[in-house]
Design an enzyme around this catalytic site. Structure first.
Site, PDB file in Angstrom:
ATOM      1  CB  VAL A  40       9.025   3.995  -1.912  1.00  0.00           C
ATOM      2  CG1 VAL A  40      10.171   4.669  -1.204  1.00  0.00           C
ATOM      3  CG2 VAL A  40       9.052   4.329  -3.394  1.00  0.00           C
ATOM      4  N   GLY A  80       0.776  -1.230   0.000  1.00  0.00           N
ATOM      5  CA  GLY A  80       0.000   0.000   0.000  1.00  0.00           C
ATOM      6  C   GLY A  80       0.806   1.278   0.000  1.00  0.00           C
ATOM      7  CG  HIS A  81       4.783   3.479   1.473  1.00  0.00           C
ATOM      8  ND1 HIS A  81       6.027   3.836   1.012  1.00  0.00           N
ATOM      9  CD2 HIS A  81       4.364   4.489   2.260  1.00  0.00           C
ATOM     10  CE1 HIS A  81       6.353   5.014   1.521  1.00  0.00           C
ATOM     11  NE2 HIS A  81       5.355   5.432   2.276  1.00  0.00           N
ATOM     12  CG  PHE A  82       4.362   5.640  -2.987  1.00  0.00           C
ATOM     13  CD1 PHE A  82       3.693   6.795  -3.337  1.00  0.00           C
ATOM     14  CD2 PHE A  82       5.232   5.677  -1.902  1.00  0.00           C
ATOM     15  CE1 PHE A  82       3.890   7.978  -2.639  1.00  0.00           C
ATOM     16  CE2 PHE A  82       5.434   6.847  -1.202  1.00  0.00           C
ATOM     17  CZ  PHE A  82       4.760   7.997  -1.560  1.00  0.00           C
TER      18      PHE A  82
END
Length: 143
Positions: free
Chosen positions: A52, A45-47
């Site tokens: 990243v 879910g981080h980008f």
């Protein structure tokens, strides 16, 4: 304590253990490495289309290698599974991203260690030996 004994003594386990190897350790500092597994949950879910490593995870890896491993070493045989570890402060500057499957090297230099508080100047390098983040991290270890 040996390098391997220090890693085994860490109060973390996968998926929250961010120490693969201690390259060098002495009373003045530590150098260690970690490879970020591409299957770690935060990458989902981080980008989502371009994952990243979150800064808080980079800070945690720096703290585990640069402060906790060094603290265990400095305490020698006084550190036990009943010891308490707590982060007291961090000031980190983020310069470059770290991607899944990337290996990082953490280099920490002791600023001071007294009354159970350890403060270090810590930097993280990527495989190209570029600094990806740097700063100071302090924590306490109570035995």
């Amino acid at each position: 304590m040996t390098k391997e004994e220090i890693i085994i003594s860490l109060p973390y386990s996968k998926p929250f253990l961010f120490v693969d190897e201690i390259i060098h350790i002495d009373e003045n500092g530590v150098e260690g490495s970690y490879i970020f597994d591409e299957h770690l949950d935060f990458y989902k879910g981080h980008f989502k289309d371009h994952p990243v490593t979150p800064g808080v995870i980079l800070t945690e890896a720096m703290a585990q290698i640069g402060v906790v491993c060094l603290g265990i070493y400095l305490l020698n045989n006084e550190f036990t599974k009943n010891s308490v570890i707590a982060l007291t402060s961090s000031q980190i500057e983020f310069l470059k991203p770290v991607y899944p499957k990337e290996k990082v090297i953490v280099i920490s230099e002791k600023m001071y260690f007294r009354f159970g508080k350890l403060k270090c100047q810590v930097k993280m390098l990527n495989e190209a030996e570029e600094t990806v983040c740097q700063g100071t991290i302090a924590g306490i270890i109570k035995t």
